[in-house]
Design a protein around this motif. Sequence first.
Motif, short mmCIF file in Angstrom:
data_model
loop_
_atom_site.label_atom_id
_atom_site.label_comp_id
_atom_site.label_asym_id
_atom_site.label_seq_id
_atom_site.Cartn_x
_atom_site.Cartn_y
_atom_site.Cartn_z
N VAL B 185 -6.74 -2.21 -2.44
CA VAL B 185 -6.02 -3.48 -2.57
C VAL B 185 -5.41 -3.51 -3.96
CG1 VAL B 185 -6.21 -5.97 -2.57
CG2 VAL B 185 -7.57 -4.61 -0.96
N LYS B 186 -4.10 -3.55 -4.02
CA LYS B 186 -3.46 -3.53 -5.33
C LYS B 186 -2.13 -4.28 -5.22
CE LYS B 186 -0.57 0.07 -4.12
NZ LYS B 186 0.02 0.09 -3.11
N VAL B 187 -1.66 -4.73 -6.37
CA VAL B 187 -0.33 -5.33 -6.41
C VAL B 187 0.63 -4.26 -6.89
CG1 VAL B 187 1.06 -7.16 -7.41
CG2 VAL B 187 -1.35 -7.55 -6.91
N GLY B 188 1.66 -4.01 -6.12
CA GLY B 188 2.61 -2.99 -6.55
C GLY B 188 3.47 -2.56 -5.39
N TYR B 189 4.38 -1.66 -5.70
CA TYR B 189 5.28 -1.19 -4.66
C TYR B 189 4.59 -0.16 -3.80
CZ TYR B 189 8.68 -3.40 -7.67
OH TYR B 189 9.36 -4.32 -8.41
N GLN B 190 5.15 0.03 -2.59
CA GLN B 190 4.64 1.10 -1.74
C GLN B 190 5.16 2.44 -2.27
OE1 GLN B 190 5.03 0.05 2.70
NE2 GLN B 190 6.57 -1.14 1.68
N PRO B 191 4.46 3.52 -2.01
CA PRO B 191 4.95 4.84 -2.45
C PRO B 191 6.05 5.33 -1.50
CG PRO B 191 2.86 5.08 -1.33
CD PRO B 191 3.15 3.62 -1.36
N LEU B 192 7.24 4.70 -1.57
CA LEU B 192 8.30 4.97 -0.59
C LEU B 192 8.70 6.44 -0.54
CD1 LEU B 192 10.76 1.95 -0.74
CD2 LEU B 192 9.04 2.50 0.97
N ASP B 193 8.76 7.06 -1.74
CA ASP B 193 9.18 8.47 -1.75
C ASP B 193 8.16 9.35 -1.03
OD1 ASP B 193 11.56 7.99 -3.00
OD2 ASP B 193 10.69 8.14 -5.00
N ASP B 194 6.87 9.02 -1.23
CA ASP B 194 5.83 9.79 -0.53
C ASP B 194 5.89 9.54 0.97
OD1 ASP B 194 5.08 10.62 -2.99
OD2 ASP B 194 3.44 9.18 -3.20
N ILE B 195 6.13 8.29 1.36
CA ILE B 195 6.24 7.96 2.78
C ILE B 195 7.39 8.76 3.39
CG2 ILE B 195 6.67 6.12 4.45
CD1 ILE B 195 5.57 4.16 2.37
N ARG B 196 8.50 8.77 2.65
CA ARG B 196 9.67 9.51 3.13
C ARG B 196 9.34 11.01 3.27
NH1 ARG B 196 13.06 13.25 -0.10
NH2 ARG B 196 14.35 14.04 1.59
N PHE B 199 6.85 10.98 6.46
CA PHE B 199 7.30 10.48 7.77
C PHE B 199 8.81 10.52 7.98
CE2 PHE B 199 3.17 8.21 7.49
CZ PHE B 199 2.62 8.68 8.67
N GLY B 200 9.55 10.85 6.95
CA GLY B 200 11.00 10.90 7.10
C GLY B 200 11.68 9.61 6.72
N GLU B 201 13.01 9.65 6.73
CA GLU B 201 13.81 8.57 6.14
C GLU B 201 13.80 7.29 6.97
OE1 GLU B 201 14.84 11.66 6.42
OE2 GLU B 201 14.86 12.29 4.33
N THR B 202 13.85 7.40 8.31
CA THR B 202 13.95 6.20 9.13
C THR B 202 12.75 5.29 8.91
OG1 THR B 202 15.14 7.46 10.78
CG2 THR B 202 14.24 5.38 11.48
N ILE B 203 11.56 5.90 8.90
CA ILE B 203 10.34 5.10 8.74
C ILE B 203 10.20 4.60 7.31
CG2 ILE B 203 7.83 5.30 8.76
CD1 ILE B 203 8.28 7.05 11.31
N ALA B 204 10.54 5.46 6.36
CA ALA B 204 10.46 5.03 4.97
C ALA B 204 11.41 3.88 4.72
CB ALA B 204 10.78 6.20 4.04
#
Lengths: 633, 633
Positions: B185-196, B199-204
């Motif tokens: 549990v933290k306040v902050g952004y999601q690791p979008l680059d890692d998600i991308r 899982f790829g760009e559509t999901i990210a």
Amino acid sequence: LVESWSFLDTVESNFRPLVVIELAKGTKEETIEWLTKRIVDKKANGGAQLLIKPMVTEDGVENIYLVGASHLRLLLGAEAVGLVKECSDNSMRTFTYSSRKTFKHFADDNHNFLTMAECQYIIKHELENLRAKNEKMIPGYPQAKLYPGKSIVRRLLTSGILVQIFPLHDREELKKLSHSWYGRVKVGYQPLDDIRCYFGETIALYFGFLEYFTFALIPMAVIGIPYYVFAWEDYDKYVMFATFNLLWSTVILEVWKRICAILTYRWGTLLMKRQFEEPRPGFHGVLGINPVTGREEPVYSSIKRQLRIYLVSLPFVCLCLYFSLYVMMIYFDLEQWALDYHKENESNFSSLMLYVPSIIYAVVIEIMNRIYRYAAEFLTSWENHRLESSYQNHLILKVLVFNFLNCFASLFYIAFVLFDMKLLRQSLATLLITSQILNQFAESLLPYWLQKRYNRRMKKRMCSKKTDMDLSLAEQVNMEKEMGTYLGTFDDYLELFLQFGYVSLFSCVYPLAAVFAVLNNITEIYSDALKMCRVYKRPFAEPTANIGVWQLAFETMSVISVVTNCILIGMSPQVDALFPDSKMDLVLTVALVEHLLLAIKFIMAFVIPDKPRDIQTKLAKLEFESLEALKQQ
Amino acid sequence: LVESWSFLDTVESNFRPLVVIELAKGTKEETIEWLTKRIVDKKANGGAQLLIKPMVTEDGVENIYLVGASHLRLLLGAEAVGLVKECSDNSMRTFTYSSRKTFKHFADDNHNFLTMAECQYIIKHELENLRAKNEKMIPGYPQAKLYPGKSIVRRLLTSGILVQIFPLHDREELKKLSHSWYGRVKVGYQPLDDIRCYFGETIALYFGFLEYFTFALIPMAVIGIPYYVFAWEDYDKYVMFATFNLLWSTVILEVWKRICAILTYRWGTLLMKRQFEEPRPGFHGVLGINPVTGREEPVYSSIKRQLRIYLVSLPFVCLCLYFSLYVMMIYFDLEQWALDYHKENESNFSSLMLYVPSIIYAVVIEIMNRIYRYAAEFLTSWENHRLESSYQNHLILKVLVFNFLNCFASLFYIAFVLFDMKLLRQSLATLLITSQILNQFAESLLPYWLQKRYNRRMKKRMCSKKTDMDLSLAEQVNMEKEMGTYLGTFDDYLELFLQFGYVSLFSCVYPLAAVFAVLNNITEIYSDALKMCRVYKRPFAEPTANIGVWQLAFETMSVISVVTNCILIGMSPQVDALFPDSKMDLVLTVALVEHLLLAIKFIMAFVIPDKPRDIQTKLAKLEFESLEALKQQ
């Protein structure tokens, strides 16, 4: 390709003059020598590899030069500008010299493969792309600074050494074209393809739009006539007419996009790749690095430009709009005075006087429009836009807003403040007809008459009674260089835009507007054609794939006209009578209908594809082929 | 490039399984042999030149195959799909094998240059592009017809021989990702680059939008709270809140386009060239010639499709909409009944009963939405669209319209027919909260719980108490192949879309909606993340440059919300009191304000550039470079 360049010789037996360069009188010898050397120099040495010949005028001053190019040079130039031509298999492809054999009508000795307008466009492109190498200034003019990569011709133009560059008319072609275009009274289409070959795509597209728009107005005009003749004032008939008009205007604008795609596909400009835009001639700034090209060129802070736009231009435009409204109020005072006068001493003269304020106002509007136009040009130029396209967009926006208010504010005032439908109808008619007559006169007939008088004087001076066809080249050049310069299609589109406003904004009040518009446009085609062929210098061809920001302007106008027409119908006594109990219900119904119509408009614009299916298929095919080619690599 | 292909060997020492192919049990031997041969065959022979290994399951049946590829093969595949990667000079460029050295982090032995998701996407692309040569049918299955150029994998899928193809999870990476994503549990952004990367760009991009949208709602929520707490009902405060909301929603949608451009530029998909789209798997028709590719493929008349759309689908959708309205009327009868009941016997139970109709209606809506969804999928599939994108657009349109009506019709009815603001507020709250809870439960928690139970049973059967990390490859594959398939971001976006409707359509009546939306979205991020990482099979990465048709859907919603909010404010007693004499003036003022707001919205959308200046510059630079390269040729 490199090989072909070396084959290319700068000396050729049959020199065909295509473009005229006029230098300032008294240009220094060393400058002329340097310039001609740069123009004829080999491409490898940074030259343009064109042909140039001086033309000695009667008074022996050598300040006019004729530029041409060998056939091979033009073909290589066509590849450089990315011209798209038709192949033997009827598909459109970007022309390359190596694949030249696959193109329709190509033969090594067929010098008509490229149209004259295309050749002139290529030469203009090559001249404008003649760039400074190590020169720090134009030889002989230390104040005309150069830096590596700066377009020489643009610097020559801004420093006044070069007076003008213009393409030569082809008297024979022009005669043929004008005969088939406006020479005989006939019912039929304009020869758009011929116009395009002679004047280029931008102008041909304007005439295509003018013709299309005229045809598209005919149904409105036909439906509008009985309303006038039988003085139909029934609520349901009005609503039908207005609804038809509103949906029709959406349809015609959407269909135009399709027709435009068909035309520009056939002309090759739909596929033409946008070239990188150079700074416009008037652009200035401190020397810096362009982040896109990495080249040295003047750089101007975009924040400064934004400040100039929002802190100076915007307030100025608002002030002008306020002034225009003020003038309008004076007009209404005048109108009231004329009405009082007519009431006091009723006579033929006084009833004629009733029209005077409207006519004066129409004239004043024209004058204000023209003055504002200069101010707008000055301001937009002062905003220092880097690109010609951005300059044009800001100029068009400024001029459009002002012209819109100037032309329609009084009508809005009459309709929605005074609620005087009779006056509205009368003002609309007066404004529409006066502005049409004024425009036709100022745009074409006056310059034509001036030009004709000048030509007569000119010929008299030459002591000959030859017709146009027998003129020598020198005489032709001398005559053409004095002709006015065609400043682009801006004014022509603006006129159509305002006309569209007169027709659609208050269509349910004055159905006859469409009739006048159709009549005007038919003569407009002839007078514009005359203007292009006889009054002005030949303009350089300008490839274009659509009518640009005007499409948006016309669409915006048709959205506004939904609102105005709904309100007008809502205010009509016939509709009023339908809701005897509650005015609330009336207003709510009108608002509901308006929102429905707007929704239908947007859905229609969304559903109708912008390009016909076969053009879509052809474009997809080209894209597929280029993807396949990439894979093969 | 041709050279490099010959270097490529199909046998490599360290085989890394990337993609799993599951064939139907009992697939004939000759089919398997033929398929594996085609997959490993050299590119020159029309194969995919990939690596494939059978996986023997515990029961000895050989129906699962693992596909991988050598590092070199993947690099060549990256070029074939047109992947865009970052260069050493921080610019983004299309990857080519010959220019591989110029790319950041490239080294011949760095097998992490391509992310695992990219490798799997490349393999999927290569498998789908494995095409029939002279085969008339799939060996062993005469009913599964083939023709030259037909995608083999697609035919195998439609004829049921191939059960599924899915990419393998990378347990280690997944653990790292889930830890940084939702593990603490933290306040902050999601690791979008890692998600991308995983899982790829559509999901990210979906998670990026979800996060952005949540942040964008916070100002609305913060401003909305005091309205609720202090029960502010002043006219001016409401107008301020609504105006802020309307302009804010325009701003956030425009700013999202810019953020989207920044993200997709960094991920390379903004520059990725669109590949030619193959027919979607379900598409059928008589064999003909595709006019674009000139290849033989099934052709289906577009007129037939139009007829199916306009004569069957459209009436069906209208019927469903009518039915939905009918159900709504029943709900209002129920509501009335509950109210009457409460009046008669006032008790705690009866006041609780007041909420029952709303809750039932919310549940019924959810059920109807789901049933309609199947019908819409069936119909759209029956319309037989050639392209997946066109199928998706028609499906989204159908579902959107129905869901919109289903969710908001009752609210519109309460607001604009019953004029009951108190009931509107109460219904809005009930609908919003019920649907959020239902969604969270049905979407994530239920599947998660089912999955967890299945996993436990699975492990028990394997008679081991290993953790996820220690699973053998075979066990991992067996477990993953039973997991549910993630069907794309459609439902997730739909949920956000409806939520946006709840927040913006009636924002001035229920300012607290934004607060609930924010709270929901925070848990939504976590539950969606959980769903992606733990519940579903890993989905194939799908490159995308924007959120597509959803941008349009959100913008349309924000236009509609201008209209509804203006009417709501106009109906409020506070505003009513401002125009004591004339209701006409009130309505006209509201209409004027509405039109002004709409005009401001459109101008704002037009003025705010869709891409930030630095991205524009970078794109222009790339275009300029490719034009220069063309000239150099």
